[in-house]
Design a protein around this motif. Structure first.
Motif, PDB file in Angstrom:
ATOM      1  N   ILE A   1      76.970  79.911  34.090  1.00 28.46           N
ATOM      2  CA  ILE A   1      75.546  80.209  33.901  1.00 28.46           C
ATOM      3  C   ILE A   1      75.421  81.663  33.452  1.00 28.46           C
ATOM      4  O   ILE A   1      75.899  82.570  34.135  1.00 28.46           O
ATOM      5  CB  ILE A   1      74.753  79.991  35.203  1.00 28.46           C
ATOM      6  CG1 ILE A   1      74.966  78.565  35.729  1.00 28.46           C
ATOM      7  CG2 ILE A   1      73.268  80.265  34.978  1.00 28.46           C
ATOM      8  CD1 ILE A   1      74.464  78.368  37.145  1.00 28.46           C
ATOM      9  N   GLU A   2      74.780  81.878  32.308  1.00 26.44           N
ATOM     10  CA  GLU A   2      74.598  83.236  31.809  1.00 26.44           C
ATOM     11  C   GLU A   2      73.335  83.302  30.968  1.00 26.44           C
ATOM     12  O   GLU A   2      72.572  82.327  30.888  1.00 26.44           O
ATOM     13  CB  GLU A   2      75.825  83.695  31.011  1.00 26.44           C
ATOM     14  CG  GLU A   2      76.250  82.771  29.912  1.00 26.44           C
ATOM     15  CD  GLU A   2      77.574  83.178  29.295  1.00 26.44           C
ATOM     16  OE1 GLU A   2      78.033  84.295  29.557  1.00 26.44           O
ATOM     17  OE2 GLU A   2      78.139  82.376  28.532  1.00 26.44           O
TER      18      GLU A   2
ATOM     19  N   THR B   1      71.897  78.310  30.886  1.00 30.80           N
ATOM     20  CA  THR B   1      71.274  79.629  30.929  1.00 30.80           C
ATOM     21  C   THR B   1      70.493  79.750  32.231  1.00 30.80           C
ATOM     22  O   THR B   1      70.168  78.745  32.874  1.00 30.80           O
ATOM     23  CB  THR B   1      70.324  79.840  29.738  1.00 30.80           C
ATOM     24  OG1 THR B   1      69.222  78.917  29.855  1.00 30.80           O
ATOM     25  CG2 THR B   1      71.040  79.616  28.411  1.00 30.80           C
ATOM     26  N   TYR B   2      70.164  80.998  32.599  1.00 25.99           N
ATOM     27  CA  TYR B   2      69.350  81.207  33.797  1.00 25.99           C
ATOM     28  C   TYR B   2      68.021  80.458  33.663  1.00 25.99           C
ATOM     29  O   TYR B   2      67.553  79.835  34.622  1.00 25.99           O
ATOM     30  CB  TYR B   2      69.051  82.700  33.997  1.00 25.99           C
ATOM     31  CG  TYR B   2      70.257  83.604  34.023  1.00 25.99           C
ATOM     32  CD1 TYR B   2      71.186  83.531  35.055  1.00 25.99           C
ATOM     33  CD2 TYR B   2      70.445  84.568  33.035  1.00 25.99           C
ATOM     34  CE1 TYR B   2      72.290  84.375  35.088  1.00 25.99           C
ATOM     35  CE2 TYR B   2      71.528  85.421  33.060  1.00 25.99           C
ATOM     36  CZ  TYR B   2      72.451  85.316  34.081  1.00 25.99           C
ATOM     37  OH  TYR B   2      73.537  86.154  34.112  1.00 25.99           O
TER      38      TYR B   2
ATOM     39  N   ILE C   1      69.130  83.405  41.761  1.00 24.62           N
ATOM     40  CA  ILE C   1      69.341  83.216  40.323  1.00 24.62           C
ATOM     41  C   ILE C   1      68.499  84.201  39.520  1.00 24.62           C
ATOM     42  O   ILE C   1      68.921  84.695  38.457  1.00 24.62           O
ATOM     43  CB  ILE C   1      69.051  81.755  39.901  1.00 24.62           C
ATOM     44  CG1 ILE C   1      69.696  81.437  38.549  1.00 24.62           C
ATOM     45  CG2 ILE C   1      67.572  81.468  39.884  1.00 24.62           C
ATOM     46  CD1 ILE C   1      71.199  81.444  38.563  1.00 24.62           C
ATOM     47  N   THR C   2      67.303  84.545  40.031  1.00 25.02           N
ATOM     48  CA  THR C   2      66.474  85.539  39.349  1.00 25.02           C
ATOM     49  C   THR C   2      67.128  86.922  39.406  1.00 25.02           C
ATOM     50  O   THR C   2      67.104  87.676  38.424  1.00 25.02           O
ATOM     51  CB  THR C   2      65.075  85.601  39.981  1.00 25.02           C
ATOM     52  OG1 THR C   2      64.463  84.305  39.910  1.00 25.02           O
ATOM     53  CG2 THR C   2      64.192  86.605  39.258  1.00 25.02           C
TER      54      THR C   2
ATOM     55  N   CYS D   1      70.303  87.515  39.568  1.00 24.97           N
ATOM     56  CA  CYS D   1      71.410  87.478  38.608  1.00 24.97           C
ATOM     57  C   CYS D   1      70.891  87.638  37.181  1.00 24.97           C
ATOM     58  O   CYS D   1      71.482  88.349  36.362  1.00 24.97           O
ATOM     59  CB  CYS D   1      72.188  86.168  38.740  1.00 24.97           C
ATOM     60  SG  CYS D   1      73.182  86.031  40.239  1.00 24.97           S
ATOM     61  N   GLN D   2      69.777  86.981  36.881  1.00 22.07           N
ATOM     62  CA  GLN D   2      69.196  87.069  35.544  1.00 22.07           C
ATOM     63  C   GLN D   2      68.762  88.498  35.230  1.00 22.07           C
ATOM     64  O   GLN D   2      69.035  89.023  34.145  1.00 22.07           O
ATOM     65  CB  GLN D   2      68.001  86.123  35.431  1.00 22.07           C
ATOM     66  CG  GLN D   2      67.340  86.109  34.056  1.00 22.07           C
ATOM     67  CD  GLN D   2      66.162  85.158  33.992  1.00 22.07           C
ATOM     68  OE1 GLN D   2      65.515  84.897  35.010  1.00 22.07           O
ATOM     69  NE2 GLN D   2      65.872  84.637  32.819  1.00 22.07           N
TER      70      GLN D   2
END
Length: 294
Positions: free
Chosen positions: A283-284, A232-233, A249-250, A252-253
């Protein structure tokens, strides 16, 4: 054969379609343009089922260097071009963000070389443009229509980045390569990939690297480190896993954009990732189970 039918066949050869002659009308044969990978049934056209229809492929500069004996390895760019070609013919829309670390990495040169960070990052952005033009030339040698768009104007060699124009290119079946990062220093090309993915409404960021996914530890330091197939993020951020920088990554989250990290060097991985097949690490936002393999 009528002139109309002759033109229909010529059009299909240009757009990667075949001609279906199963339908007939009283005035003569009727031809339908059917994309490769699609089929016809009694209800009409049935297209292949893929997890994603528009994807953002992030290719690091280091991956383009291949065996590191030269800045750009033609074998690597040709492998990328061939696999992207195979999926664009199925109707999947592909955008690409390229890094520039194989030529110049701004964060590495700043400070120790006397360059301030902004100047070093701008030089790194120019390196991504070089990679993008090389990749474009390779793709077009295979007949793939391609456009390079840069975050700052370089009109003689590429288009400026315009979101609506980029989306239109994708809708027309062209591959769009985004270069020069975000156009601003202090941001990585991973952040550029997440940003462009959100802007063009792509469904996933596919991060092509030199490793086959995200590991629990650095496998170079610990041979027993395990490959994490699902994350996960929050886990990426809390465990400080070196997948993407925190800003990327943030982003994307916040926009619920899944990220797939996979090995660029394994033949077929790009096509598998683009089609949504299981490869590398996904990653989700949430997951049911984490599986790991050595």
């Amino acid at each position: 054969m009528t002139r109309l039918c002759w033109w229909a066949i010529q059009i299909t050869s240009l757009h990667g379609c075949h001609v279906d002659k199963s339908s007939r009308v009283d005035r003569g044969p009727a031809y339908r343009l059917v994309p490769f990978g699609a089929t016809l049934n009694e209800n009409g056209l049935s297209t292949p089922s893929f997890r994603w229809r528009r994807v953002l492929l992030k290719v690091s500069g280091e991956a383009l260097a291949g065996d590191q004996k030269q800045n750009i390895d033609p074998k690597v760019t040709m492998a990328i071009a061939r696999e992207v070609a195979s999926v664009t013919r199925l109707g999947i829309e592909v955008a690409i963000v390229v890094g520039g670390g194989n030529i110049f990495r701004g964060s590495s040169w700043a400070g120790s070389s006397g360059l301030d960070r902004s100047s070093a990052d701008y030089i790194g952005m120019l390196a991504t443009v070089m990679n993008a033009i090389y990749l474009q030339a390779t793709m077009e040698s295979l007949g793939i229509p391609t456009r390079v768009q840069t975050a700052f104007r370089m009109s003689e060699v590429a288009e400026p980045y315009i979101r609506r124009r980029a989306v239109r290119h994708l809708e027309k079946g062209r591959v769009v390569i985004f270069a020069a990062g975000t156009g601003n220093p202090f941001f990585t090309t991973d952040t550029a990939a997440a940003l462009r993915c959100a802007e063009i409404n792509a469904e996933v960021v596919l991060k092509a690297t030199n490793v086959d996914g995200v590991y629990s530890e650095d496998p170079r330091d610990n041979p027993d480190a395990s490959l994490l197939e699902n994350l996960t993020y929050h886990e990426v951020i809390s465990k400080e896993l070196s997948v993407m920088d925190l800003t990327a990554i943030t982003l994307c989250q916040e926009n619920n954009i899944p990220v797939v990290v996979f090995d660029l060097n394994k033949t077929g991985n790009i096509a598998k990732a683009i089609k949504g097949e299981k490869v590398g690490t996904l990653i989700e936002g949430s997951r049911n189970v984490v599986t790991a393999s050595s």
